[in-house]
Design a protein around this motif. Structure first.
Motif, PDB file in Angstrom:
ATOM      1  N   LEU A 151     120.601  10.827  15.957  1.00 22.29           N
ATOM      2  CA  LEU A 151     120.073  10.090  17.112  1.00 22.29           C
ATOM      3  C   LEU A 151     121.156   9.884  18.164  1.00 22.29           C
ATOM      4  N   ASN A 152     122.359   9.569  17.709  1.00 19.15           N
ATOM      5  CA  ASN A 152     123.447   9.330  18.642  1.00 19.15           C
ATOM      6  C   ASN A 152     123.788  10.606  19.423  1.00 19.15           C
ATOM      7  N   GLY A 153     123.920  11.714  18.722  1.00 21.84           N
ATOM      8  CA  GLY A 153     124.250  12.975  19.387  1.00 21.84           C
ATOM      9  C   GLY A 153     123.209  13.358  20.433  1.00 21.84           C
ATOM     10  N   CYS A 154     121.955  13.015  20.144  1.00 23.57           N
ATOM     11  CA  CYS A 154     120.877  13.383  21.063  1.00 23.57           C
ATOM     12  C   CYS A 154     120.983  12.699  22.418  1.00 23.57           C
ATOM     13  N   GLY A 155     121.681  11.564  22.466  1.00 21.76           N
ATOM     14  CA  GLY A 155     121.854  10.880  23.743  1.00 21.76           C
ATOM     15  C   GLY A 155     122.453  11.817  24.785  1.00 21.76           C
ATOM     16  N   TRP A 156     123.531  12.482  24.428  1.00 20.99           N
ATOM     17  CA  TRP A 156     124.206  13.403  25.354  1.00 20.99           C
ATOM     18  C   TRP A 156     123.359  14.661  25.575  1.00 20.99           C
ATOM     19  N   LEU A 157     122.782  15.158  24.482  1.00 19.30           N
ATOM     20  CA  LEU A 157     122.009  16.404  24.581  1.00 19.30           C
ATOM     21  C   LEU A 157     120.827  16.238  25.525  1.00 19.30           C
ATOM     22  N   VAL A 158     120.104  15.125  25.371  1.00 19.03           N
ATOM     23  CA  VAL A 158     118.920  14.907  26.206  1.00 19.03           C
ATOM     24  C   VAL A 158     119.334  14.692  27.659  1.00 19.03           C
ATOM     25  N   PHE A 159     120.331  13.832  27.865  1.00 19.71           N
ATOM     26  CA  PHE A 159     120.733  13.570  29.253  1.00 19.71           C
ATOM     27  C   PHE A 159     121.194  14.854  29.945  1.00 19.71           C
ATOM     28  N   CYS A 160     122.083  15.597  29.288  1.00 17.86           N
ATOM     29  CA  CYS A 160     122.606  16.814  29.932  1.00 17.86           C
ATOM     30  C   CYS A 160     121.544  17.903  30.003  1.00 17.86           C
ATOM     31  N   GLY A 161     120.698  17.988  28.978  1.00 16.81           N
ATOM     32  CA  GLY A 161     119.624  18.976  29.001  1.00 16.81           C
ATOM     33  C   GLY A 161     118.702  18.761  30.194  1.00 16.81           C
ATOM     34  N   LEU A 162     118.435  17.510  30.503  1.00 16.31           N
ATOM     35  CA  LEU A 162     117.474  17.224  31.568  1.00 16.31           C
ATOM     36  C   LEU A 162     118.095  17.113  32.956  1.00 16.31           C
ATOM     37  N   PHE A 163     119.337  16.636  33.033  1.00 15.69           N
ATOM     38  CA  PHE A 163     119.829  16.246  34.360  1.00 15.69           C
ATOM     39  C   PHE A 163     121.021  17.024  34.904  1.00 15.69           C
ATOM     40  N   THR A 164     121.548  17.985  34.154  1.00 13.86           N
ATOM     41  CA  THR A 164     122.743  18.690  34.633  1.00 13.86           C
ATOM     42  C   THR A 164     122.529  19.317  36.009  1.00 13.86           C
ATOM     43  N   HIS A 165     121.385  19.999  36.182  1.00 12.09           N
ATOM     44  CA  HIS A 165     121.175  20.665  37.476  1.00 12.09           C
ATOM     45  C   HIS A 165     120.989  19.661  38.609  1.00 12.09           C
ATOM     46  N   LYS A 166     120.588  18.433  38.263  1.00 13.39           N
ATOM     47  CA  LYS A 166     120.450  17.407  39.311  1.00 13.39           C
ATOM     48  C   LYS A 166     121.827  16.916  39.757  1.00 13.39           C
ATOM     49  N   MET A 167     122.765  16.870  38.790  1.00 10.67           N
ATOM     50  CA  MET A 167     124.096  16.380  39.137  1.00 10.67           C
ATOM     51  C   MET A 167     124.742  17.297  40.176  1.00 10.67           C
ATOM     52  N   ASP A 168     124.407  18.577  40.089  1.00 10.33           N
ATOM     53  CA  ASP A 168     124.957  19.540  41.031  1.00 10.33           C
ATOM     54  C   ASP A 168     124.532  19.206  42.465  1.00 10.33           C
ATOM     55  N   LYS A 169     123.279  18.782  42.606  1.00 12.11           N
ATOM     56  CA  LYS A 169     122.779  18.442  43.943  1.00 12.11           C
ATOM     57  C   LYS A 169     123.536  17.250  44.515  1.00 12.11           C
ATOM     58  N   VAL A 195     118.204  19.197  19.873  1.00 17.33           N
ATOM     59  CA  VAL A 195     117.703  17.870  19.481  1.00 17.33           C
ATOM     60  C   VAL A 195     116.884  17.945  18.188  1.00 17.33           C
ATOM     61  N   PRO A 196     115.777  18.708  18.144  1.00 14.02           N
ATOM     62  CA  PRO A 196     115.064  18.790  16.865  1.00 14.02           C
ATOM     63  C   PRO A 196     115.911  19.396  15.739  1.00 14.02           C
ATOM     64  N   PHE A 197     116.720  20.400  16.071  1.00 11.70           N
ATOM     65  CA  PHE A 197     117.561  21.029  15.051  1.00 11.70           C
ATOM     66  C   PHE A 197     118.482  20.010  14.371  1.00 11.70           C
ATOM     67  N   SER A 198     118.964  19.032  15.163  1.00  9.11           N
ATOM     68  CA  SER A 198     119.882  18.028  14.616  1.00  9.11           C
ATOM     69  C   SER A 198     119.257  17.251  13.467  1.00  9.11           C
ATOM     70  N   PHE A 199     117.923  17.174  13.465  1.00 16.44           N
ATOM     71  CA  PHE A 199     117.265  16.335  12.464  1.00 16.44           C
ATOM     72  C   PHE A 199     116.923  17.081  11.178  1.00 16.44           C
ATOM     73  N   PHE A 200     117.173  18.374  11.115  1.00 14.27           N
ATOM     74  CA  PHE A 200     116.834  19.127   9.904  1.00 14.27           C
ATOM     75  C   PHE A 200     117.438  18.530   8.626  1.00 14.27           C
ATOM     76  N   PRO A 201     118.755  18.198   8.617  1.00 13.39           N
ATOM     77  CA  PRO A 201     119.303  17.623   7.386  1.00 13.39           C
ATOM     78  C   PRO A 201     118.609  16.312   7.002  1.00 13.39           C
ATOM     79  N   PRO A 235     121.023  26.020  11.785  1.00 14.83           N
ATOM     80  CA  PRO A 235     120.429  26.169  13.118  1.00 14.83           C
ATOM     81  C   PRO A 235     121.277  25.591  14.259  1.00 14.83           C
ATOM     82  N   VAL A 236     121.812  24.394  14.050  1.00 16.20           N
ATOM     83  CA  VAL A 236     122.615  23.776  15.116  1.00 16.20           C
ATOM     84  C   VAL A 236     123.874  24.601  15.391  1.00 16.20           C
ATOM     85  N   VAL A 237     124.559  24.990  14.314  1.00 16.75           N
ATOM     86  CA  VAL A 237     125.798  25.747  14.486  1.00 16.75           C
ATOM     87  C   VAL A 237     125.498  27.080  15.182  1.00 16.75           C
ATOM     88  N   SER A 238     124.410  27.739  14.764  1.00 19.36           N
ATOM     89  CA  SER A 238     124.059  29.021  15.383  1.00 19.36           C
ATOM     90  C   SER A 238     123.728  28.851  16.857  1.00 19.36           C
TER      91      SER A 238
END
Lengths: 235, 230
Positions: free
Chosen positions: A133-151, B28-34, A22-25
């Protein structure tokens, strides 16, 4: 020793591959959706289909060198966390050193060292949780705030396109200047690689014929690597 | 489907924000599948306390980078580039160089609308290459590696200095003044001060060069503006 083999067997379990899909796809799907959107919007800014194709191709060709370099690091990571996790993690944010640090921290939280006989399936699971958990740090921040950085960016430049271009150029020079300087300080072959690649890129940018343009960065990289090897052998 | 001239914002930026948001947040949720599979199939789950401890440890190392790296690269990557680069990773060694080379080859300026589209396509191309190589490597792995001649393996150690040198040169030719400033700052921070953490050095290098650029190009247009503090 038996437990150690055991965890890698599980880490390379065929179902672990399925769990990584799923992640790779998602990465491929995003790239595809963004590509389609770019093609559709291209006429708005007078870009032809041919220019779009060219942009995509240049990106694909220029990535070959760095991607093959990642390949080598990957193989060492596979020995630690197995192929499926390596595949999943290196398809997304977080380079191999980051992921291996997370792997280590996951084990350390249980008071275990990676590679020791105590590093069992549970310890491996702990590493897997920590990488995610570590990877999610970047994903969550960029997922939520990228459009704000543009402003914010618009505010800083007052919306002036010319100033935006200056800022972008300066940002590239600031970061690549740092990266190049840090690399130069590692060894003299590294320094030769930086200088040779920079000089050839500058010359190619000015003098290379049209058909060569798409391969410029690749050529500059090869020249840099050759210069490094020559310096290494001359020492 | 589009054909009529809508605004660039409605045609490109807004759809990109929507797609970017859901793809990153879904990862985020996908990362936790493994991790969940290991739990479900093998009962391999560390205690909550262990997970929280490990999380705390890793955040103390990388936590600052979660927001400082995206902010530092934003002026280069823009909206679509940030969504792509921070999903797929390999930012400095692949996404940024590929975006910039694509702009240079097609002949569009960065930080313009056409520049953004070209950079997006360049990055998409680099992502596909990366996925192909990573997949081949995961499957073929060490067997394929053993087929590389040793000299090639050795040369690949120098991919990073070469790519950073090349990337630097593309812009150094256009803005030689900023280039000199960038190298000077990096040399001082890395060679003289030495003790700062990596994320801070990156931020200082990037933002002081931006500050310098804003300061020197504002000087061209008006003397009224104050320079900003970094």
């Amino acid at each position: 020793m038996e437990t150690a083999t055991h965890y890698l067997e599980i880490a390379n379990d065929p179902m672990m591959w399925v769990m990584a899909i799923p992640v790779v796809s998602l990465v491929a799907i995003q790239a595809w959706l963004f590509t389609v959107r770019s093609y559709k919007s291209a006429p708005l800014v007078n870009l032809s289909h041919q220019q779009c194709r060219q942009a995509f191709k240049v990106g694909a060709v220029s990535a070959i060198g760095p991607a093959v370099a990642v390949f080598i690091v990957m193989v060492s990571m596979m020995a630690v966390v197995g192929a499926p996790m390596t595949w999943q993690r290196l398809a997304i944010i977080g380079a191999a050193p980051t992921e291996l640090t997370a792997t280590t921290m996951g084990a350390k939280a249980m008071g275990i060292e990676v590679g020791s006989p105590e590093y069992d399936v549970t310890a491996f699971a702990s590493s897997v949780w920590t990488m995610a958990l570590n990877g999610c740090g970047w994903l969550v921040f960029c997922g939520l705030f990228t459009h704000k950085m543009d402003k914010v960016m618009h505010k800083v430049t007052g919306g002036s396109m010319r100033l935006m271009a200056e800022v972008c150029g300066a940002a590239v020079l600031g970061t690549s200047g740092y990266l190049a300087t840090a690399q130069s300080m590692i060894s003299s072959p590294h320094l030769s690689a930086v200088i040779a690649a920079a000089l050839s890129m500058a010359l190619l940018g000015r003098f290379s014929p049209k058909w060569l343009k798409e391969y410029e960065l690749g050529i500059a990289m090869i020249i840099g690597m050759v210069a490094a090897i020559i310096t290494l052998k001359a020492q | 489907m589009n054909a009529q001239k809508g605004s660039f914002d409605a045609e490109f930026t807004q759809p990109i924000i929507r797609t970017g948001m859901w793809t990153l947040l879904l990862a985020v949720p996908f990362s936790f599948f493994p991790a969940l599979y290991l739990w479900w199939q093998y009962g391999a789950i560390p205690t909550v306390k262990t997970i929280l401890t490990a999380w705390f440890m890793i955040v103390s190392i990388y936590g600052v980078e979660y927001f400082m790296t995206p902010i530092s690269y934003f002026p280069i990557l823009g909206i679509s580039g940030t969504y792509m680069a921070f999903l797929s990773g390999n930012i400095a060694n692949m996404r940024v160089p590929c975006a910039i080379v694509a702009q240079q080859v097609v002949g569009v300026e960065p930080a313009t609308k056409e520049g953004e589209i070209v950079a997006t396509l360049g990055m998409a191309g680099s992502i596909i290459t990366n996925l192909i190589v990573v997949t081949i490597a995961a499957i073929g792995g060490s067997y394929l590696l053993s087929m590389f001649p040793p000299i090639i393996l050795e040369a690949l150690n120098y991919v990073l200095p070469s790519i950073f040198g090349g990337l630097f040169a593309i812009f150094a030719v256009r803005h030689p003044k900023y280039a000199v400033f960038a190298i000077a700052i990096a040399s001082i921070l890395l060679g003289v001060i030495k003790v700062l953490p990596v994320w801070l050095v990156v931020v200082l290098c990037s933002f002081s060069t931006i500050g310098f650029a804003l300061f020197s190009s504002r000087g061209k247009f008006s003397d009224e503006d104050n320079g900003e503090t970094a």
